[in-house]
Scaffold this active site. Structure first.
Site, PDB file in Angstrom:
ATOM      1  N   ASN A 105      48.738  35.693  82.480  1.00 24.97           N
ATOM      2  CA  ASN A 105      48.073  35.422  81.201  1.00 24.97           C
ATOM      3  C   ASN A 105      48.882  36.123  80.111  1.00 24.97           C
ATOM      4  OD1 ASN A 105      46.396  35.040  79.035  1.00 24.97           O
ATOM      5  ND2 ASN A 105      44.859  36.535  79.691  1.00 24.97           N
TER       6      ASN A 105
ATOM      7  N   GLU B 251      38.225  38.688  76.360  1.00 28.64           N
ATOM      8  CA  GLU B 251      38.685  38.649  74.966  1.00 28.64           C
ATOM      9  C   GLU B 251      38.070  37.469  74.217  1.00 28.64           C
ATOM     10  OE1 GLU B 251      42.859  39.046  75.861  1.00 28.64           O
ATOM     11  OE2 GLU B 251      42.478  41.089  76.533  1.00 28.64           O
TER      12      GLU B 251
ATOM     13  N   SER C 139      44.780  45.542  84.543  1.00 28.95           N
ATOM     14  CA  SER C 139      45.838  46.544  84.729  1.00 28.95           C
ATOM     15  C   SER C 139      46.553  46.435  86.075  1.00 28.95           C
ATOM     16  CB  SER C 139      45.268  47.953  84.538  1.00 28.95           C
ATOM     17  OG  SER C 139      44.784  48.102  83.212  1.00 28.95           O
TER      18      SER C 139
ATOM     19  N   HIS D 154      37.307  34.523  79.450  1.00 30.01           N
ATOM     20  CA  HIS D 154      38.030  35.806  79.424  1.00 30.01           C
ATOM     21  C   HIS D 154      37.254  36.768  78.523  1.00 30.01           C
ATOM     22  CE1 HIS D 154      41.143  38.791  78.754  1.00 30.01           C
ATOM     23  NE2 HIS D 154      41.767  38.299  79.819  1.00 30.01           N
TER      24      HIS D 154
ATOM     25  N   GLY E  19      43.956  46.021  80.219  1.00 33.01           N
ATOM     26  CA  GLY E  19      44.906  46.629  79.284  1.00 33.01           C
ATOM     27  C   GLY E  19      44.737  48.126  79.109  1.00 33.01           C
TER      28      GLY E  19
ATOM     29  N   GLU F  94      37.170  40.508  86.389  1.00 26.71           N
ATOM     30  CA  GLU F  94      37.957  41.325  85.466  1.00 26.71           C
ATOM     31  C   GLU F  94      37.032  42.323  84.758  1.00 26.71           C
ATOM     32  OE1 GLU F  94      41.903  39.376  84.378  1.00 26.71           O
ATOM     33  OE2 GLU F  94      40.492  38.905  82.801  1.00 26.71           O
TER      34      GLU F  94
ATOM     35  N   LYS G 162      48.558  35.886  77.003  1.00 23.19           N
ATOM     36  CA  LYS G 162      47.770  36.135  75.788  1.00 23.19           C
ATOM     37  C   LYS G 162      48.564  35.650  74.562  1.00 23.19           C
ATOM     38  CE  LYS G 162      45.786  40.069  78.136  1.00 23.19           C
ATOM     39  NZ  LYS G 162      44.808  41.099  78.072  1.00 23.19           N
TER      40      LYS G 162
END
Ligand code: PEP
Length: 248
Positions: A11, A101, A210, A99, A175, A169, A13
């Site tokens: 991904n 985000e 991560s 996701h 991250g 996730e 992003k």
């Protein structure tokens, strides 16, 4: 070893310009070509602006292409959005939905994500559905219930299990360099598979958060983990491929 064919998803992003993105896609494809025949699947999800160029670069290689999000409709007056059918037109076979985000950064509720899963499947794509708890939910001891509810609410009634991948996730692991232990991930994967019901055994359940070349081996030593969804570490071809090789 997992009972299902493993899957590693990159991904990217909102990273990658035309030149750098193409170099990265070609480098990853070259490594995949050199490793043929692969006994696992590889998917790149570049920013939408690079989909067409990457589609061309990956053609004929074992690396598949995916989108990072899609709209619920096939077309319409939705400025800035992209439909699943449009991704399919460009050669995508997968699309990430739900996701964190999108859930947290764009306030997308599970009910909307269920419509996106449906739209993806109707367009012939496999939906990579992300679920995961926040740090506060983990601390409150409600992570399992949150994940089960997110999963159930994010699945359309007529979901096609053959075109579904679930990615666990944890929001606090994305991250941040932090991660649950491989054993804790495996336990959540068992919860997810149970929540998926009797057709659950065919669905691949990935871990994301991560993942890097140093920790991928321990995660993938768990038979419950069918692959990984990789963010920042997928922006380096050597690093991404070192993770991918752990899927063998
Ligand atoms: C992700 O974006 O889905 C992700 C897991 O990111 P990272 O690997 O950077 O934590």
């Amino acid at each position: 070893m997992s009972k299902r064919r493993r899957l590693v998803v990159a991904n990217w992003k909102m990273y990658g310009r035309l030149t750098s993105g193409l170099v990265l896609a070609r480098d990853i494809a070259e490594k995949a070509e050199a490793a043929r025949p692969l006994n696992f699947d590889v998917v790149l999800c570049p920013p939408a602006t690079l989909t067409w160029a990457c589609s061309d670069a990956l053609m004929g290689t074992p690396v598949m292409l995916g989108g990072q999000d899609c709209h619920t409709a096939t077309h319409g007056a939705y400025t800035g959005d992209i439909s699943a059918a449009m991704f399919a037109d460009l050669g995508c076979r997968f699309v990430i939905v739900g996701h964190s985000e999108r859930r947290h950064g764009h306030g997308e509720p599970s009910e909307l994500i269920a419509q996106k899963v449906e739209a993806a499947q109707l367009a012939g794509l496999t939906a990579i559905l992300c679920v995961g708890e926040t740090a506060a939910e983990l601390e409150s001891g409600s992570a399992s219930e949150i994940i089960e509810k997110q999963l159930k609410d994010s699945l359309p009634q007529n979901v096609k299990m053959a075109n579904l991948v679930v990615a666990y996730e944890p929001v606090w692991a994305i991250g941040t360099g932090q991660q649950p232990s491989p054993e804790d991930v495996a336990a959540v994967h068992r919860t997810i598979r149970k929540a998926l019901g009797e057709i659950g055994p065919s669905v691949r359940v990935l871990y994301g958060g991560s993942v890097n070349p140093g920790n991928a081996g321990a995660l993938l030593a768990q038979e419950e983990i069918d692959g990984v969804l990789v963010g920042s570490a997928s922006l380096n071809a050597d690093g991404f491929w070192a993770i991918a090789e752990k899927c063998q």
